[in-house]
Design a protein around this motif. Structure first.
Motif, PDB file in Angstrom:
ATOM      1  N   ASP A 112      -6.352  -1.688   6.696  1.00  0.00           N
ATOM      2  CA  ASP A 112      -6.526  -0.275   7.053  1.00  0.00           C
ATOM      3  C   ASP A 112      -6.179   0.672   5.906  1.00  0.00           C
ATOM      4  O   ASP A 112      -6.408   1.862   5.994  1.00  0.00           O
ATOM      5  CB  ASP A 112      -5.629   0.099   8.247  1.00  0.00           C
ATOM      6  CG  ASP A 112      -6.013  -0.650   9.510  1.00  0.00           C
ATOM      7  OD1 ASP A 112      -7.154  -1.178   9.568  1.00  0.00           O
ATOM      8  OD2 ASP A 112      -5.179  -0.726  10.425  1.00  0.00           O
ATOM      9  N   TYR A 113      -5.582   0.137   4.848  1.00  0.00           N
ATOM     10  CA  TYR A 113      -5.087   0.986   3.755  1.00  0.00           C
ATOM     11  C   TYR A 113      -5.828   0.702   2.473  1.00  0.00           C
ATOM     12  O   TYR A 113      -5.919  -0.427   2.034  1.00  0.00           O
ATOM     13  CB  TYR A 113      -3.585   0.760   3.563  1.00  0.00           C
ATOM     14  CG  TYR A 113      -2.833   1.032   4.843  1.00  0.00           C
ATOM     15  CD1 TYR A 113      -2.478   2.319   5.189  1.00  0.00           C
ATOM     16  CD2 TYR A 113      -2.547  -0.010   5.718  1.00  0.00           C
ATOM     17  CE1 TYR A 113      -1.845   2.573   6.384  1.00  0.00           C
ATOM     18  CE2 TYR A 113      -1.908   0.240   6.911  1.00  0.00           C
ATOM     19  CZ  TYR A 113      -1.562   1.535   7.246  1.00  0.00           C
ATOM     20  OH  TYR A 113      -0.944   1.785   8.443  1.00  0.00           O
ATOM     21  N   ASP A 114      -6.343   1.752   1.889  1.00  0.00           N
ATOM     22  CA  ASP A 114      -6.992   1.651   0.583  1.00  0.00           C
ATOM     23  C   ASP A 114      -6.265   2.573  -0.360  1.00  0.00           C
ATOM     24  O   ASP A 114      -6.255   3.776  -0.163  1.00  0.00           O
ATOM     25  CB  ASP A 114      -8.472   2.090   0.664  1.00  0.00           C
ATOM     26  CG  ASP A 114      -9.286   1.102   1.457  1.00  0.00           C
ATOM     27  OD1 ASP A 114      -9.041  -0.108   1.341  1.00  0.00           O
ATOM     28  OD2 ASP A 114     -10.174   1.549   2.217  1.00  0.00           O
ATOM     29  N   ASP A 115      -5.624   2.007  -1.359  1.00  0.00           N
ATOM     30  CA  ASP A 115      -4.958   2.843  -2.375  1.00  0.00           C
ATOM     31  C   ASP A 115      -5.712   2.695  -3.679  1.00  0.00           C
ATOM     32  O   ASP A 115      -5.988   1.622  -4.116  1.00  0.00           O
ATOM     33  CB  ASP A 115      -3.510   2.399  -2.605  1.00  0.00           C
ATOM     34  CG  ASP A 115      -2.658   2.585  -1.369  1.00  0.00           C
ATOM     35  OD1 ASP A 115      -2.844   3.568  -0.644  1.00  0.00           O
ATOM     36  OD2 ASP A 115      -1.790   1.718  -1.134  1.00  0.00           O
ATOM     37  N   GLU A 128       4.192   5.749   2.476  1.00  0.00           N
ATOM     38  CA  GLU A 128       4.308   7.195   2.722  1.00  0.00           C
ATOM     39  C   GLU A 128       4.325   7.480   4.219  1.00  0.00           C
ATOM     40  O   GLU A 128       5.124   8.291   4.696  1.00  0.00           O
ATOM     41  CB  GLU A 128       3.145   7.948   2.059  1.00  0.00           C
ATOM     42  CG  GLU A 128       3.281   8.008   0.545  1.00  0.00           C
ATOM     43  CD  GLU A 128       2.016   8.488  -0.160  1.00  0.00           C
ATOM     44  OE1 GLU A 128       1.027   8.851   0.535  1.00  0.00           O
ATOM     45  OE2 GLU A 128       2.015   8.488  -1.401  1.00  0.00           O
ATOM     46  N   ARG A 129       3.465   6.809   4.965  1.00  0.00           N
ATOM     47  CA  ARG A 129       3.437   6.995   6.422  1.00  0.00           C
ATOM     48  C   ARG A 129       4.722   6.468   7.058  1.00  0.00           C
ATOM     49  O   ARG A 129       5.236   7.054   8.020  1.00  0.00           O
ATOM     50  CB  ARG A 129       2.210   6.324   7.017  1.00  0.00           C
ATOM     51  CG  ARG A 129       0.929   7.068   6.646  1.00  0.00           C
ATOM     52  CD  ARG A 129      -0.318   6.382   7.110  1.00  0.00           C
ATOM     53  NE  ARG A 129      -0.402   6.335   8.564  1.00  0.00           N
ATOM     54  CZ  ARG A 129      -1.346   5.682   9.226  1.00  0.00           C
ATOM     55  NH1 ARG A 129      -2.274   5.020   8.571  1.00  0.00           N
ATOM     56  NH2 ARG A 129      -1.357   5.673  10.539  1.00  0.00           N
ATOM     57  N   HIS A 164       0.844  -1.204   0.000  1.00  0.00           N
ATOM     58  CA  HIS A 164       0.000   0.000   0.000  1.00  0.00           C
ATOM     59  C   HIS A 164       0.881   1.256   0.000  1.00  0.00           C
ATOM     60  O   HIS A 164       1.635   1.481   0.940  1.00  0.00           O
ATOM     61  CB  HIS A 164      -0.918   0.009   1.226  1.00  0.00           C
ATOM     62  CG  HIS A 164      -1.891  -1.131   1.226  1.00  0.00           C
ATOM     63  ND1 HIS A 164      -3.039  -1.111   0.476  1.00  0.00           N
ATOM     64  CD2 HIS A 164      -1.875  -2.322   1.859  1.00  0.00           C
ATOM     65  CE1 HIS A 164      -3.700  -2.241   0.663  1.00  0.00           C
ATOM     66  NE2 HIS A 164      -3.005  -3.003   1.482  1.00  0.00           N
ATOM     67  N   GLU A 165       0.751   2.030  -1.043  1.00  0.00           N
ATOM     68  CA  GLU A 165       1.551   3.249  -1.158  1.00  0.00           C
ATOM     69  C   GLU A 165       1.327   4.180   0.037  1.00  0.00           C
ATOM     70  O   GLU A 165       2.256   4.806   0.533  1.00  0.00           O
ATOM     71  CB  GLU A 165       1.191   3.962  -2.465  1.00  0.00           C
ATOM     72  CG  GLU A 165       2.249   4.943  -2.899  1.00  0.00           C
ATOM     73  CD  GLU A 165       1.980   5.490  -4.297  1.00  0.00           C
ATOM     74  OE1 GLU A 165       2.053   6.712  -4.439  1.00  0.00           O
ATOM     75  OE2 GLU A 165       1.699   4.690  -5.208  1.00  0.00           O
ATOM     76  N   SER A 166       0.086   4.257   0.521  1.00  0.00           N
ATOM     77  CA  SER A 166      -0.200   5.141   1.658  1.00  0.00           C
ATOM     78  C   SER A 166       0.532   4.666   2.924  1.00  0.00           C
ATOM     79  O   SER A 166       0.973   5.474   3.732  1.00  0.00           O
ATOM     80  CB  SER A 166      -1.707   5.245   1.911  1.00  0.00           C
ATOM     81  OG  SER A 166      -2.269   3.982   2.146  1.00  0.00           O
ATOM     82  N   PHE A 167       0.686   3.349   3.082  1.00  0.00           N
ATOM     83  CA  PHE A 167       1.453   2.829   4.219  1.00  0.00           C
ATOM     84  C   PHE A 167       2.915   3.245   4.091  1.00  0.00           C
ATOM     85  O   PHE A 167       3.525   3.710   5.053  1.00  0.00           O
ATOM     86  CB  PHE A 167       1.360   1.295   4.299  1.00  0.00           C
ATOM     87  CG  PHE A 167       2.284   0.705   5.333  1.00  0.00           C
ATOM     88  CD1 PHE A 167       1.911   0.656   6.665  1.00  0.00           C
ATOM     89  CD2 PHE A 167       3.543   0.229   4.975  1.00  0.00           C
ATOM     90  CE1 PHE A 167       2.765   0.140   7.630  1.00  0.00           C
ATOM     91  CE2 PHE A 167       4.406  -0.281   5.930  1.00  0.00           C
ATOM     92  CZ  PHE A 167       4.012  -0.324   7.259  1.00  0.00           C
ATOM     93  N   SER A 216      -0.410  -2.220  12.429  1.00  0.00           N
ATOM     94  CA  SER A 216      -1.680  -1.977  11.756  1.00  0.00           C
ATOM     95  C   SER A 216      -1.980  -3.113  10.786  1.00  0.00           C
ATOM     96  O   SER A 216      -1.110  -3.895  10.418  1.00  0.00           O
ATOM     97  CB  SER A 216      -1.656  -0.630  11.028  1.00  0.00           C
ATOM     98  OG  SER A 216      -0.703  -0.625   9.982  1.00  0.00           O
TER      99      SER A 216
END
Length: 163
Positions: free
Chosen positions: A160-163, A139-140, A134-137, A156
């Protein structure tokens, strides 16, 4: 209440003492040495040199840089007495054989006992790989400021991550 399929818990293999942020390292070997020292200090190794040698041998076998500035080197080794994860971040670009040919700034080092080599190792890799997908993970992950924040992020769920 934990789900029935969650017999594996990443909290069993990492804690804040195995997370070191903003290291001033400039090579892959330096980073792996620092993380290996963390394992040794926390009693996860019975033979530091054997573990380090096994990790470096594995590094020679193929790319552990998975892209987006992250590498996941690992050592399945008789030098490990308790399977664990250590994480290091650095502001410096580290040269690393990576799928996207980009430098690495976050290293998640796996130390796996010979006895855990199948089930736990695979579940550990699967959990981390599912998060890293997940790219959003990711990034975090790059924005983490404290070991506690890193630990919470790793604990997590990939759901929890939707990309």
């Amino acid at each position: 209440m934990p789900e029935a399929n969650q017999e594996f818990d990443i909290a069993n293999v990492i804690d804040e003492k195995l997370i070191v942020l903003d290291l001033d390292v400039s090579t892959k070997v330096d980073m792996i040495n620092v993380l290996t020292d963390c394992f040794e200090r926390e009693g996860k190794l019975n033979d530091r040199e054997a573990f380090f040698k096994d990790v470096m041998w594995r590094e020679g076998e193929g790319e552990t840089g998975i892209g987006m500035g992250v590498a996941i080197p690992h050592g399945k080794s008789s030098g490990v007495n308790k399977t664990a994860l250590a994480i290091g971040t650095t502001k410096n670009d580290l040269e690393w054989a990576s799928l996207d040919d980009e430098p690495v700034r976050i290293v998640i080092l796996f130390a796996v006992t010979e006895g855990d080599s199948d089930v736990v190792h695979l579940k550990l890799l699967q959990h981390v790989a599912m998060l890293l997908a997940h790219e959003s993970f990711v990034e975090r992950l790059h924005a983490v400021k404290t070991p506690a924040e890193m630990l919470t992020l790793l604990e997590s769920s990939p759901d929890d991550y939707d990309d």
